[in-house]
Design a protein around this motif. Structure first.
Motif, short mmCIF file in Angstrom:
data_model
loop_
_atom_site.label_atom_id
_atom_site.label_comp_id
_atom_site.label_asym_id
_atom_site.label_seq_id
_atom_site.Cartn_x
_atom_site.Cartn_y
_atom_site.Cartn_z
N ASN A 299 0.84 -1.19 0.00
CA ASN A 299 0.00 0.00 0.00
C ASN A 299 0.89 1.25 0.00
O ASN A 299 1.73 1.42 0.87
CB ASN A 299 -0.93 -0.01 1.22
CG ASN A 299 -1.95 1.12 1.16
OD1 ASN A 299 -2.22 1.66 0.08
ND2 ASN A 299 -2.50 1.45 2.32
N GLU B 77 -2.34 3.94 -6.54
CA GLU B 77 -3.33 2.88 -6.79
C GLU B 77 -2.64 1.70 -7.48
O GLU B 77 -1.94 1.91 -8.47
CB GLU B 77 -4.46 3.41 -7.68
CG GLU B 77 -5.50 2.33 -7.98
CD GLU B 77 -6.58 2.78 -8.94
OE1 GLU B 77 -7.51 2.01 -9.23
OE2 GLU B 77 -6.46 3.95 -9.44
N SER C 31 -12.36 3.21 -3.51
CA SER C 31 -13.32 3.99 -4.30
C SER C 31 -13.40 3.52 -5.74
O SER C 31 -14.32 3.88 -6.47
CB SER C 31 -12.92 5.48 -4.28
OG SER C 31 -11.61 5.65 -4.80
N HIS C 32 -12.39 2.67 -6.12
CA HIS C 32 -12.39 2.16 -7.49
C HIS C 32 -12.78 0.68 -7.53
O HIS C 32 -12.36 -0.04 -8.42
CB HIS C 32 -11.01 2.34 -8.12
CG HIS C 32 -10.63 3.78 -8.37
ND1 HIS C 32 -9.38 4.16 -8.75
CD2 HIS C 32 -11.39 4.92 -8.31
CE1 HIS C 32 -9.36 5.47 -8.87
NE2 HIS C 32 -10.60 5.94 -8.60
N THR D 277 -7.90 -3.96 -6.91
CA THR D 277 -7.49 -2.54 -6.87
C THR D 277 -7.30 -2.13 -5.43
O THR D 277 -8.03 -2.58 -4.54
CB THR D 277 -8.53 -1.65 -7.54
OG1 THR D 277 -8.10 -0.29 -7.42
CG2 THR D 277 -9.90 -1.77 -6.91
N SER D 278 -6.29 -1.30 -5.20
CA SER D 278 -5.98 -0.89 -3.82
C SER D 278 -6.83 0.32 -3.39
O SER D 278 -6.82 0.68 -2.22
CB SER D 278 -4.50 -0.52 -3.69
OG SER D 278 -4.18 0.56 -4.57
N TYR D 279 -7.53 0.93 -4.35
CA TYR D 279 -8.40 2.04 -4.00
C TYR D 279 -9.81 1.52 -3.76
O TYR D 279 -10.42 0.99 -4.69
CB TYR D 279 -8.45 3.05 -5.15
CG TYR D 279 -7.50 4.22 -5.00
CD1 TYR D 279 -6.40 4.13 -4.13
CD2 TYR D 279 -7.70 5.40 -5.70
CE1 TYR D 279 -5.54 5.17 -4.01
CE2 TYR D 279 -6.83 6.47 -5.59
CZ TYR D 279 -5.74 6.35 -4.73
OH TYR D 279 -4.89 7.39 -4.60
#
Length: 612
Positions: free
Chosen positions: A88, A93, A110-111, A106-108
């Protein structure tokens, strides 16, 4: 207007140059430093992303290839835990893609809706094709710079997916901005210190120059008593010492020049000859007092006048003068204020050109020598020689004629021969008198006639003179009178010489006084304690035009008549020389038809003495 003049000073130029040099140097250093720092930070940032992406692709190869014995039921979830926990990155991202480009992880958060969707980025397509070095810069809609890195995931030589990392470079550029701010602050601080140091340095250099400028201005205005301070042994100090030495030498040179100028001015002022200096065009630039007196003008009036007009040169003479050669001319000059009196100067003018190396003739010096008296003396000498020749030739011619007559037979006639011999005797005596008078004049001129001064009774002397001429006066019916003022008794003079003076004066009066006239001899004392003796007649008198020349040698008012009377024309000249030898004066007053009065004075000093 003050600031522009300040920027033209050496001090301002030194400060500006010093600040510009420091500014340029720091700018070059700053550009190099910022560029190197940017490259280094960007390179390190990219390298870190590459390493993380490489490590994650290795870990993901086992998970996505399905060959690993992990004992895990769901390898995607296990890989997501690794991405979220181990890799992270702040502001980054990380996406794990399968072999078709679909987003697995995905590390986001929000995505999360990106999962299952295909990532169509160019770097992803290149990574899925097996290209390892895939990176690019992007700027998102928020105007944030981001670094994109994509790595293929290989398992047993087969591409099983890809790692996609998008990391924000905001912190990197914020760091670079802070560094730039620090650097700019340092530049400003350095420039401020540079300005201060520049002012100090410029003042150190320009202060001696200002002092030297002030002293140079004072020297230019004629003040040589101030001395330039020496601030050190450097070049400026050496310049100050050289300036002081130059000032002292200049003061000595000017003092010497002033002395020479005063000497030259004194010489020019007191010269007996006139001097006129002209420029190359012949215009008068300098004239001394004597030249002004000869020309009859003030020496400042003719400045700038043409010398040819000043001297009245003819065109031919002016052409000779302008040739620039050594020329001597004899000119007749009439001063302005003397023109009505018809007084003329005979002036010998010598023109000497002034030559200057490489410039040719730069002017002319005209020397005016008054030769009026010399010309008069020369004319008198010529006239005297002519008169002597004529006076001697006349009796010699007569003697020769009568001698030839006697030789031709006049001796045979006793009465005629006796008359001829009498004429020859008279002419011979006349020549003897003439030669005697000439010898007497010569002795008086050469101061060879000794004066034997003795106290002499004036009344007795005048009566003796009257007695010597009494017979001749009785023959012509002329009355003689002697007057001696009360108090006049004896006076010291040479009796024989003064007797000759009185004899000459009375003889002249007797010759030119008609019958029935009178001759008066008078003696009196003047206010200046001088003995004045006068001989006055009532004769025919002398015209005014002849009065100025009456004492000249051989000068006769009526030449034919005086020669027939037996005169030599030297009587008054001898009388004047005898009186002058006694230290006295002689003068003549006459009116035509009314008579003549001749007065001479004798000093009363040196009683009983003798002088030459």
């Amino acid at each position: 207007m003050k600031w522009p003049s300040f920027f033209r000073t050496i001090q301002a130029k030194l400060i500006i140059i010093y600040v510009l040099l420091i500014l340029i140097a720091m700018q070059l250093i700053g550009v190099y430093f910022v560029s190197a720092m940017k490259n280094s930070l960007t390179s390190n940032f990219t390298k870190d992303l590459q390493e993380r992406a490489e490590l994650l692709s290795v870990l993901a190869a086992d998970k996505l290839g399905g060959t690993g014995d992990t004992g895990e039921n769901n390898p995607v979830e296990s890989l997501g835990a690794i991405v979220n926990n181990l890799f992270n990155l702040n502001g980054a991202e990380i996406q794990v893609l399968d072999a078709s480009g679909k987003v697995l992880i995905t590390s986001y958060p929000s995505h999360a809706d990106y999962v299952g969707k295909k990532n169509t980025q160019t770097v992803v397509s290149r990574a899925l094709q097996g290209i390892k070095d895939n990176e690019e810069y992007v700027i998102d809609e928020d105007n944030v710079r981001k670094k994109v890195v994509a790595k293929p995931v290989m398992n047993n030589g087969k591409i099983v997916g890809a790692i996609y990392i998008v990391a924000s470079m905001k912190e990197l550029y914020d760091t670079m901005g802070r560094v730039n701010n620090i650097f700019i602050s340092g530049i400003l601080l350095a420039l401020g210190m540079t300005c201060v140091l520049g002012v100090i340095l410029a003042h150190t250099i320009t202060h001696p120059i200002k002092e030297m400028t002030n002293h140079a201005t004072a020297v230019a205005e004629g003040s040589f008593d101030q001395k330039m301070p020496v601030f050190g042994n450097d070049e400026i100090g050496q310049l100050s010492e050289a300036f002081n030495y130059m000032t002292s030498r200049l003061r000595e040179a000017l003092i010497q020049n002033e002395e020479e100028k005063e000497k030259l001015a004194s010489i020019l002022t007191n010269m007996s000859d006139g001097v006129i200096a002209t420029d190359e065009a012949g215009k008068v630039i300098l004239m001394n007092r004597r030249a002004g007196a000869i020309l009859g003008v003030d020496e400042d009036e003719l400045a700038g006048s043409d010398i040819a007009q000043v001297l009245g040169l003819t065109p031919e003479q002016a052409d000779t003068f302008t040739e620039g050669t050594y020329v001597t001319m004899l000119l007749q000059i009439s001063p302005e204020e003397e023109k009505e009196k018809s007084r003329h100067y005979m002036v010998r003018v010598t023109f000497t050109p002034i030559h200057r190396r490489e410039f040719g003739i730069t002017g002319t010096i005209a020397v005016l020598q008054d030769v009026t008296e010399q010309e008069k003396l020369e004319a008198s000498r010529r006239e005297f020689v002519a008169n002597v020749s004529h006076e001697l030739r006349t009796p010699l011619t007569t003697i020769k004629s009568y001698t030839e007559a006697l030789d031709d037979g006049a001796l045979d006639d006793p009465p005629l021969a006796a008359r001829f011999v009498g004429v020859i005797q008279n002419e011979t005596e006349r020549m003897i008198r003439l030669v005697t008078d000439l010898l007497h004049l010569s002795r008086l001129d050469n101061k060879e006639a000794l004066l034997r001064k003795q106290p002499t009774d004036v009344l007795e002397m005048l009566e003796d003179v009257s007695d010597r001429f009494s017979f001749q006066m009785q023959q012509k019916g002329i009355l003689a009178e002697v007057r001696v003022e009360e108090g006049v008794q004896k006076a010291p003079f040479d009796r024989d010489q003064i007797d000759q003076v009185l004899d000459n004066l009375v003889s002249n009066a007797l010759k030119y006084t008609p019958s029935g006239g009178s001759i008066t001899m008078e003696a009196a004392l003047t206010e200046g304690r001088l003995l004045a003796i006068s001989v006055q007649d009532t004769g025919i008198g002398i015209p005014k035009k002849d009065l100025d020349r009456i004492f000249e040698r051989f000068y006769r008012v009526d030449k034919a008549r005086s020669r027939n009377m037996g005169g030599t024309g030297l009587g008054l000249s001898i009388a004047r020389e005898i009186v002058l030898a006694h230290g006295g004066t002689i003068s003549l007053q006459s009116e035509l038809g009314q008579g003549t009065k001749v007065t001479f004075t004798l000093p009363l000093g040196d009683e009983g003495g003798s002088a030459s």
